[in-house]
Design a protein around this motif. Structure first.
Motif, PDB file in Angstrom:
ATOM      1  N   THR A 181      18.040  49.610 -61.042  1.00  0.00           N
ATOM      2  CA  THR A 181      19.549  49.764 -61.912  1.00  0.00           C
ATOM      3  C   THR A 181      20.566  49.547 -61.053  1.00  0.00           C
ATOM      4  OG1 THR A 181      18.692  50.723 -63.635  1.00  0.00           O
ATOM      5  CG2 THR A 181      17.825  48.712 -64.062  1.00  0.00           C
ATOM      6  N   THR A 182      22.126  50.469 -62.227  1.00  0.00           N
ATOM      7  CA  THR A 182      22.741  51.431 -61.927  1.00  0.00           C
ATOM      8  C   THR A 182      22.375  52.502 -62.288  1.00  0.00           C
ATOM      9  OG1 THR A 182      24.098  49.084 -61.664  1.00  0.00           O
ATOM     10  CG2 THR A 182      24.976  51.622 -62.065  1.00  0.00           C
ATOM     11  N   ALA A 183      22.502  52.559 -63.540  1.00  0.00           N
ATOM     12  CA  ALA A 183      21.857  53.601 -64.111  1.00  0.00           C
ATOM     13  C   ALA A 183      20.580  54.615 -63.428  1.00  0.00           C
ATOM     14  CB  ALA A 183      21.615  53.894 -65.508  1.00  0.00           C
ATOM     15  N   GLU A 184      20.283  53.738 -63.169  1.00  0.00           N
ATOM     16  CA  GLU A 184      18.751  54.344 -62.462  1.00  0.00           C
ATOM     17  C   GLU A 184      19.228  54.914 -60.309  1.00  0.00           C
ATOM     18  OE1 GLU A 184      15.003  55.696 -62.527  1.00  0.00           O
ATOM     19  OE2 GLU A 184      15.838  55.512 -64.837  1.00  0.00           O
ATOM     20  N   VAL A 185      20.128  54.393 -60.019  1.00  0.00           N
ATOM     21  CA  VAL A 185      20.333  54.352 -58.883  1.00  0.00           C
ATOM     22  C   VAL A 185      21.658  55.493 -58.949  1.00  0.00           C
ATOM     23  CG1 VAL A 185      22.132  53.861 -57.129  1.00  0.00           C
ATOM     24  CG2 VAL A 185      20.266  52.566 -58.198  1.00  0.00           C
ATOM     25  N   ASN A 186      21.977  55.453 -59.737  1.00  0.00           N
ATOM     26  CA  ASN A 186      22.859  56.956 -60.199  1.00  0.00           C
ATOM     27  C   ASN A 186      22.495  58.300 -60.788  1.00  0.00           C
ATOM     28  OD1 ASN A 186      25.226  55.349 -60.044  1.00  0.00           O
ATOM     29  ND2 ASN A 186      25.960  55.311 -62.031  1.00  0.00           N
ATOM     30  N   ARG A 187      21.156  58.399 -60.881  1.00  0.00           N
ATOM     31  CA  ARG A 187      20.176  59.221 -61.075  1.00  0.00           C
ATOM     32  C   ARG A 187      19.129  59.750 -59.829  1.00  0.00           C
ATOM     33  NH1 ARG A 187      20.496  57.411 -66.465  1.00  0.00           N
ATOM     34  NH2 ARG A 187      18.441  56.206 -66.497  1.00  0.00           N
TER      35      ARG A 187
END
Length: 235
Positions: free
Chosen positions: A84-90
């Motif tokens: 997900t975008t949120a996980e990729v940002n992490r």
């Protein structure tokens, strides 16, 4: 050893092109000549891990040339993050990132793999990938084609014990990412009836109790500090 050494090995291969090459020859020397001309994106991850002293962390299931199995290895040890975008940002440098060009986020549909060099924000990462246009190159990828990533336990040691201490206690009615991790681990332990819903339902509780009984811990259906290690196959 750690992510820095893994990335250093990857950078040394930038510009490598064509096959057979150093990476495919080494893999084929261990696994058979059919790998000399095979897709080499995951063979490169294997090569970099072995040459940087990170094989145990990056290859929890051993050498890999097939990306789906490699992603499943990370799922089995609870070190998988969905794309997900949120996980990729992490994402962090050294994470092993898997791609699905069909944009389904399905592990079974994974087509390609690389290593994260830098998280760029906005659901994007800079990577180093082998077998991209039959060469080793830097790329920028977005979350829409990222199925997920595995986070190697760089540094070894007692990472599992440390991780278990940070994991929450989960019981029937719980929801969220940690419940998905439990369900993934149950699937890896031959409970095909489990669905990755993120909801701790009756089926999840029943499967947890079965694993607890197998592992010799109290069969109460609660995933806590005694049960997480059983799910993770740690003594």
């Amino acid at each position: 050893m750690g992510a820095a050494q893994m990335l250093a090995e990857a950078r040394r291969c930038l510009g490598m092109a064509g096959r057979p090459n150093t990476i495919t020859r080494e893999y084929a020397s261990r696994h058979g000549k059919e790998f000399l001309d095979a897709s080499w994106c995951d063979m490169a991850i294997t090569f970099w891990a072995r040459h940087s002293g990170n094989a145990a962390a990056v290859l929890p299931g051993g050498d890999r040339a097939f990306t789906v199995w490699h992603a499943q290895d990370f799922q089995k040890i609870g070190r998988w993050h969905v794309g997900t975008t949120a996980e990729v940002n992490r994402a962090k440098p050294g994470d092993i990132v898997f791609f699905d060009w069909g944009a389904t986020n399905s592990v079974g549909a994974i087509d390609h793999v690389g290593i994260v060099e830098k998280a760029l924000g906005g659901g994007r990462v800079q990577t180093i990938e082998a077998n991209t246009a039959n060469a080793c190159k830097r790329r920028v990828r977005a979350s829409n084609v990222i199925a997920g990533y595995g986070r190697p336990a760089y540094g070894g040691g007692n990472w599992t014990e440390d991780m278990v201490k940070k994991l929450p206690e989960l019981a029937k009615g719980a929801t969220g990412e940690h419940v998905e991790s439990v369900q993934a681990l149950l699937l890896a332990r031959s409970h095909p009836e489990i669905k990755m819903t993120g909801r701790f339902d009756d089926a999840t509780e029943k499967a947890v109790k079965a694993v607890q009984k197998w592992g010799g811990v109290t069969s109460d259906g609660v995933v806590g500090p005694k049960t997480w290690p059983v799910l993770l196959r740690v003594n």
